[in-house]
Design an enzyme around this catalytic site. Structure first.
Site, short mmCIF file in Angstrom:
data_model
loop_
_atom_site.label_atom_id
_atom_site.label_comp_id
_atom_site.label_asym_id
_atom_site.label_seq_id
_atom_site.Cartn_x
_atom_site.Cartn_y
_atom_site.Cartn_z
N GLU A 51 0.80 -1.23 0.00
CA GLU A 51 0.00 0.00 0.00
C GLU A 51 0.83 1.29 0.00
O GLU A 51 0.86 2.06 0.98
CB GLU A 51 -0.99 -0.01 1.18
CG GLU A 51 -1.87 -1.24 1.13
CD GLU A 51 -3.16 -1.09 1.88
OE1 GLU A 51 -3.29 -0.18 2.70
OE2 GLU A 51 -4.08 -1.90 1.65
N GLU A 82 -5.23 -8.69 -0.15
CA GLU A 82 -6.00 -8.41 1.06
C GLU A 82 -7.46 -8.15 0.72
O GLU A 82 -7.75 -7.40 -0.22
CB GLU A 82 -5.47 -7.18 1.82
CG GLU A 82 -4.18 -7.38 2.52
CD GLU A 82 -3.72 -6.15 3.27
OE1 GLU A 82 -4.57 -5.36 3.74
OE2 GLU A 82 -2.49 -5.94 3.36
N1 8P5 Z 1 -8.10 7.05 7.58
N2 8P5 Z 1 -8.08 6.18 6.84
N3 8P5 Z 1 -7.94 5.32 6.23
C1 8P5 Z 1 -8.34 4.49 5.17
C2 8P5 Z 1 -7.31 3.40 5.05
C3 8P5 Z 1 -7.61 2.55 3.86
C4 8P5 Z 1 -6.40 1.82 3.52
N4 8P5 Z 1 -6.04 0.89 4.60
C5 8P5 Z 1 -5.97 -0.36 4.31
O1 8P5 Z 1 -6.26 -0.74 3.22
C6 8P5 Z 1 -5.46 -1.30 5.38
C7 8P5 Z 1 -4.73 -2.44 4.87
C8 8P5 Z 1 -3.39 -2.76 5.50
O2 8P5 Z 1 -2.52 -3.40 4.58
C9 8P5 Z 1 -3.55 -3.67 6.74
O3 8P5 Z 1 -2.34 -3.68 7.46
C10 8P5 Z 1 -4.73 -3.19 7.58
O4 8P5 Z 1 -4.79 -3.92 8.79
C11 8P5 Z 1 -5.99 -3.38 6.76
C12 8P5 Z 1 -7.24 -3.05 7.57
O5 8P5 Z 1 -7.26 -1.68 7.87
C13 8P5 Z 1 -5.96 -2.58 5.50
#
Ligand code: 8P5
Length: 450
Positions: free
Chosen positions: A166, A355
């Site tokens: 990301e 993911e």
């Molecule tokens: N403000 N605000 N924010 C919006 C954030 C959106 C982007 N976050 C992700 O996609 C994270 C991805 C991550 O790899 C994982 O480490 C996280 O645990 C997951 C769950 O959160 C997802």
């Protein structure tokens, strides 16, 4: 009810990340990371939570690999804590850190599970941050050195590699919005970080090829889909900027050797541009083997040049659909649209969903069961879209659910639970949720009915 099938060699898996599960933050020679610093700073993480202990996975390799084996996954996506193997970010290697990952990888391979290694899932060595972190070009070569160390150390054992998890979160969530570590709020810095991580990605891929490492390498952008509020040019362009912010901005340089023109022009209108040095774009555009797609949610956006539209003049309005417990709207169609868009734009490359998952904070019920039916429904809705994409000829090769177990949810701390397995953070006891058993069935059959 319909049957939703998957190809015979589909790579079913789950994903985690080092800072979110390992703990042992100051054991066996591990150096500090920016997330240790950030989480130890009052007010940055809800309830003052931190990853000092997390799920204690550092001490529970056998227990966690048994959970993976019982689940029946083909792959396990985990990340390496850079400061655990290189405490100062470069130079002296911490053998105890490498030994931990050898224990994990050997246990996975012994149980027929393919390791899927993310080199960087946000836990930059604090020592490098002290020199400017991703805002400094010096971190580029430090990352390339770290990547080369890991490639050589695990050559032949790990055959699936992701450079960065990301990039948008690394750059904009962390250095423009200030929500994640190191917590800066500087748009030019975020654009600099984006560029430096892309050059670092390119250098790592180049070394991967030069070293003749067997296997495949890619990158995993987070890409929320955006739906136009009205079918007008203004609203459609507002959506393209939202998507371009976290997707095209990273994938266009890799696939086309240039930043997306519409985003470059947008930033330049605001007085910003990437710090490109001669030769950078050629380094960035090293061919990769797959794109990792992290998908959770979508948004509906409309053009708004005012404050509500923010830096991109794109205002999010509600999709009017159900939300998970972390407040993200549930829009499974967005996964299909995102896969379609990515396949069409970049020449139908190999894709993995690296993911996808849902935050539901269901607790332990009588009898020790956790009835997280909403998570099952979320996963089913999204797997239907994944199966639809494959039927439409998109090269989707695997799906890694987020996450194996409840873990440290960054600025939300431990209050937000994404796991198929419940973790009691007082006792660290793991308890399989109903969704764990449902996903186990899907993997074993390679189809499901819904
Ligand atoms: N403000 N605000 N924010 C919006 C954030 C959106 C982007 N976050 C992700 O996609 C994270 C991805 C991550 O790899 C994982 O480490 C996280 O645990 C997951 C769950 O959160 C997802």
């Amino acid at each position: 009810m319909s049957i939703h099938k998957f190809p015979q060699d589909f790579k079913w898996g789950v994903a985690t990340a080092s800072y979110q599960i390992e703990g042992a933050y100051n054991e066996d020679g591990r150096g500090m990371s920016i997330w240790d610093t950030f989480a130890h700073t009052p007010g940055k993480v809800k309830n003052g939570d931190n990853g000092n202990v997390a799920c204690d996975s550092y001490h529970r390799v056998e227990e966690d690999v048994q959970l993976l084996k019982d689940l029946g996954v083909k792959v396990y996506r985990f990340s390496v804590s850079w400061p655990r193997v290189l405490p100062s970010g470069r130079g002296e290697v911490n053998q105890a850190g490498l030994d931990y990952y050898h224990r994990l990888v050997d246990a996975l391979v012994a149980n027929g599970i393919e390791p899927f290694c993310t080199l960087y899932h946000w836990d930059l060595p604090q020592a490098l941050q002290d020199e400017g972190g991703w805002g400094s070009r010096g971190t580029i070569d430090a990352f390339a050195e770290y990547a080369e160390l890991m490639f050589n150390e695990f050559k032949g054992k790990i055959k699936h590699w992701i450079t960065f998890n990301e990039p948008w979160c690394m750059a904009f969530l962390s250095n423009y919005l200030g929500v994640h570590a190191p917590g800066n709020k500087d748009l030019q810095l975020a654009i600099d970080v984006s560029h430096h991580l892309l050059v670092a990605h390119g250098k790592a891929v180049k070394r991967f090829r030069e070293l003749g490492i067997p296997g495949e390498i890619g990158i995993a952008p987070n890409t929320a889909w955006a739906v136009p509020y009205r079918n007008t040019e203004e609203d459609i362009e507002a959506c393209l900027r939202i998507y371009g912010w976290s997707g095209d901005w990273y994938l266009d340089p890799i696939y086309f050797g240039e930043y997306p023109k519409f985003m470059l022009e947008w930033y330049e209108k605001l007085g910003y541009k990437p710090p490109v040095v001669a030769g950078d774009m050629d380094i960035i555009r090293q061919p990769i083997d797959f794109i990792g797609i992290n998908y959770y949610t979508s948004s509906m956006n409309r053009y708004n040049p005012g404050e509500a539209g923010g830096m991109l003049s794109s205002e999010a309005v509600s999709l009017g659909v159900a939300k998970t417990d972390i407040g993200w709207e549930i829009y499974a169609e967005g996964l299909y649209q995102l896969l379609r868009y990515t396949a069409d734009k970049y020449g139908n490359p190999n894709l993995y969903i690296t993911e996808n998952g849902a935050c539901y904070n269901d607790g332990l019920e009588q009898g020790g069961r956790i009835h997280d039916q909403r998570r099952i429904d979320y996963l089913a809705m999204h797997l239907i879209q994944a199966s639809r994409a494959i039927e439409d000829g998109i090269n989707l090769k695997g799906y890694m659910e987020w996450s194996l177990m409840d873990n440290f949810e960054w600025a939300e701390g431990y209050g937000m639970r994404f796991g198929l397995v419940h973790v009691d953070y007082d006792t660290l006891v793991r308890t399989k949720k109903d969704s764990y058993y449902w996903y186990k069935g899907v993997i074993s059959r390679n189809w499901f009915e819904r």
